[in-house]
Scaffold this motif. Structure first.
Motif, PDB file in Angstrom:
ATOM      1  N   UNK A   1       0.834  -1.203   0.000  1.00  0.00           N
ATOM      2  CA  UNK A   1       0.000   0.000   0.000  1.00  0.00           C
ATOM      3  C   UNK A   1       0.872   1.258   0.000  1.00  0.00           C
ATOM      4  N   UNK A   2       1.958   1.235   0.791  1.00  0.00           N
ATOM      5  CA  UNK A   2       2.877   2.379   0.846  1.00  0.00           C
ATOM      6  C   UNK A   2       3.556   2.601  -0.503  1.00  0.00           C
ATOM      7  N   UNK A   3       3.882   1.507  -1.188  1.00  0.00           N
ATOM      8  CA  UNK A   3       4.490   1.621  -2.522  1.00  0.00           C
ATOM      9  C   UNK A   3       3.505   2.248  -3.514  1.00  0.00           C
ATOM     10  N   UNK A   4       2.240   1.846  -3.419  1.00  0.00           N
ATOM     11  CA  UNK A   4       1.215   2.417  -4.292  1.00  0.00           C
ATOM     12  C   UNK A   4       1.066   3.919  -4.024  1.00  0.00           C
ATOM     13  N   UNK A   5       1.118   4.287  -2.752  1.00  0.00           N
ATOM     14  CA  UNK A   5       1.034   5.706  -2.393  1.00  0.00           C
ATOM     15  C   UNK A   5       2.219   6.480  -2.971  1.00  0.00           C
ATOM     16  N   UNK A   6       3.394   5.861  -2.909  1.00  0.00           N
ATOM     17  CA  UNK A   6       4.587   6.548  -3.426  1.00  0.00           C
ATOM     18  C   UNK A   6       4.497   6.721  -4.943  1.00  0.00           C
ATOM     19  N   UNK A   7       3.868   5.757  -5.628  1.00  0.00           N
ATOM     20  CA  UNK A   7       3.696   5.899  -7.082  1.00  0.00           C
ATOM     21  C   UNK A   7       2.822   7.107  -7.391  1.00  0.00           C
ATOM     22  N   UNK A   8       1.709   7.221  -6.634  1.00  0.00           N
ATOM     23  CA  UNK A   8       0.799   8.345  -6.881  1.00  0.00           C
ATOM     24  C   UNK A   8       1.517   9.684  -6.662  1.00  0.00           C
ATOM     25  N   UNK A   9       2.301   9.759  -5.597  1.00  0.00           N
ATOM     26  CA  UNK A   9       2.948  11.027  -5.251  1.00  0.00           C
ATOM     27  C   UNK A   9       4.106  11.363  -6.186  1.00  0.00           C
ATOM     28  N   UNK A  10       4.894  10.350  -6.561  1.00  0.00           N
ATOM     29  CA  UNK A  10       6.146  10.618  -7.270  1.00  0.00           C
ATOM     30  C   UNK A  10       6.082  10.354  -8.777  1.00  0.00           C
ATOM     31  N   UNK A  11       5.332   9.331  -9.179  1.00  0.00           N
ATOM     32  CA  UNK A  11       5.372   8.929 -10.588  1.00  0.00           C
ATOM     33  C   UNK A  11       4.132   9.320 -11.390  1.00  0.00           C
TER      34      UNK A  11
ATOM     35  N   UNK B   1       8.243  -0.823 -10.570  1.00  0.00           N
ATOM     36  CA  UNK B   1       7.574  -2.117 -10.793  1.00  0.00           C
ATOM     37  C   UNK B   1       8.390  -3.272 -10.213  1.00  0.00           C
ATOM     38  N   UNK B   2       9.710  -3.147 -10.247  1.00  0.00           N
ATOM     39  CA  UNK B   2      10.566  -4.199  -9.665  1.00  0.00           C
ATOM     40  C   UNK B   2      10.369  -4.273  -8.154  1.00  0.00           C
ATOM     41  N   UNK B   3      10.270  -3.112  -7.511  1.00  0.00           N
ATOM     42  CA  UNK B   3      10.014  -3.087  -6.055  1.00  0.00           C
ATOM     43  C   UNK B   3       8.639  -3.671  -5.752  1.00  0.00           C
ATOM     44  N   UNK B   4       7.663  -3.332  -6.588  1.00  0.00           N
ATOM     45  CA  UNK B   4       6.296  -3.819  -6.414  1.00  0.00           C
ATOM     46  C   UNK B   4       6.268  -5.344  -6.511  1.00  0.00           C
ATOM     47  N   UNK B   5       6.922  -5.885  -7.538  1.00  0.00           N
ATOM     48  CA  UNK B   5       6.955  -7.343  -7.736  1.00  0.00           C
ATOM     49  C   UNK B   5       7.657  -8.035  -6.565  1.00  0.00           C
ATOM     50  N   UNK B   6       8.675  -7.368  -6.001  1.00  0.00           N
ATOM     51  CA  UNK B   6       9.429  -7.955  -4.892  1.00  0.00           C
ATOM     52  C   UNK B   6       8.590  -8.059  -3.618  1.00  0.00           C
ATOM     53  N   UNK B   7       7.535  -7.254  -3.541  1.00  0.00           N
ATOM     54  CA  UNK B   7       6.617  -7.289  -2.385  1.00  0.00           C
ATOM     55  C   UNK B   7       5.691  -8.493  -2.411  1.00  0.00           C
ATOM     56  N   UNK B   8       5.506  -9.044  -3.594  1.00  0.00           N
ATOM     57  CA  UNK B   8       4.512 -10.104  -3.757  1.00  0.00           C
ATOM     58  C   UNK B   8       5.037 -11.448  -3.253  1.00  0.00           C
ATOM     59  N   UNK B   9       4.100 -12.331  -2.895  1.00  0.00           N
ATOM     60  CA  UNK B   9       4.479 -13.682  -2.449  1.00  0.00           C
ATOM     61  C   UNK B   9       4.781 -14.601  -3.622  1.00  0.00           C
ATOM     62  N   UNK B  10       4.372 -14.215  -4.813  1.00  0.00           N
ATOM     63  CA  UNK B  10       4.575 -15.042  -6.004  1.00  0.00           C
ATOM     64  C   UNK B  10       4.457 -14.174  -7.231  1.00  0.00           C
ATOM     65  N   UNK B  11       4.299 -14.784  -8.402  1.00  0.00           N
ATOM     66  CA  UNK B  11       4.233 -13.999  -9.634  1.00  0.00           C
ATOM     67  C   UNK B  11       2.933 -13.197  -9.740  1.00  0.00           C
ATOM     68  N   UNK B  12       3.018 -12.093 -10.451  1.00  0.00           N
ATOM     69  CA  UNK B  12       1.842 -11.277 -10.757  1.00  0.00           C
ATOM     70  C   UNK B  12       1.256 -11.718 -12.090  1.00  0.00           C
ATOM     71  N   UNK B  13      -0.056 -11.599 -12.224  1.00  0.00           N
ATOM     72  CA  UNK B  13      -0.673 -11.807 -13.535  1.00  0.00           C
ATOM     73  C   UNK B  13      -1.264 -10.475 -13.997  1.00  0.00           C
ATOM     74  N   UNK B  14      -1.231 -10.256 -15.309  1.00  0.00           N
ATOM     75  CA  UNK B  14      -1.718  -9.025 -15.906  1.00  0.00           C
ATOM     76  C   UNK B  14      -2.753  -9.360 -16.981  1.00  0.00           C
ATOM     77  N   UNK B  15      -3.811  -8.577 -17.017  1.00  0.00           N
ATOM     78  CA  UNK B  15      -4.825  -8.724 -18.060  1.00  0.00           C
ATOM     79  C   UNK B  15      -5.062  -7.351 -18.672  1.00  0.00           C
TER      80      UNK B  15
END
Length: 198
Positions: A17-27, A72-86
């Motif tokens: 959630x903090x990473x998502x917040x940082x994306x909104x503020x910075x990116x 996105x690399x930091x985001x993926x590193x937070x996950x317990x496994x792979x992400x799926x995209x649609x």
């Protein structure tokens, strides 16, 4: 509109959630064509993000930014496994597509046999608004193979559960039953939202 659905298991929810917040503020200021997003976790730690862009080109241009790649690399590193995209270019909005004031969001994924019929059903909300005033908007994204992702915004969960008890008119119920198959429901009890202000 273009919608990308991001899904994956995540037990580091505060960190994500903090990473998502940082994306909104910075990116987000540099993400041309980004419209907003709906995010949340299910009870079994499934993260779901439904991100909206003006077009596929805008989404791809954002993905190609070096700072986006690093994030996105930091985001993926937070996950317990792979992400799926649609990725979905076939998007229909109900009542302007939802609301950042929603207290509860339900994401439904499944297959639709007749996309045009469900889109026309989605477009005519007069009956729905009369029966289910707690529904304050939704988006319907359909992939080329008929896989759909419907994201429904509700005022709150208690009202949504009460509304679920109401049976829709028979012809609408029959249409939905025949059009949708293998639907999976993801309940986001504490959703959060991001919207573009530029």
């Amino acid at each position: 509109m273009f919608i990308q659905i991001i899904q994956g298991k995540c037990t580091k929810q505060d960190e994500l959630h903090a990473l998502a917040d940082s994306w909104r503020e910075e990116l987000s200021p540099g993400a041309t064509g980004w419209l907003g997003g709906t995010y949340g976790f299910t009870d079994d730690d499934m993260f779901i993000g439904v991100v909206r862009f003006e077009s596929r080109e805008a989404a791809m241009a954002n993905s190609n930014r070096p700072e986006q790649t690093a994030w996105a690399e930091k985001f993926a590193a937070c996950m317990d496994g792979p992400l799926t995209f649609h990725d979905c270019e076939d998007v229909t909005l109900m009542m302007d597509g939802g609301s950042d004031n929603a207290g509860f969001v339900q994401v439904i994924r499944g297959k639709v046999s007749d996309p045009s019929a469900i889109k026309s059903l989605f477009a005519d909300t007069t009956q729905l608004q009369a029966m289910r005033p707690e529904i304050i908007g939704a988006t319907l994204a359909i992939e080329d193979d008929g896989t759909f992702t419907e994201t429904v915004a509700f005022t709150d969960e208690a009202a949504a559960r009460e509304g679920e008890k109401l049976q829709p008119p028979e012809e609408i119920k029959d249409m939905l039953d025949s059009m949708m198959s293998d639907a999976t429901f993801y309940d986001l009890h504490h959703p959060w939202f991001e919207s573009s202000t530029h």
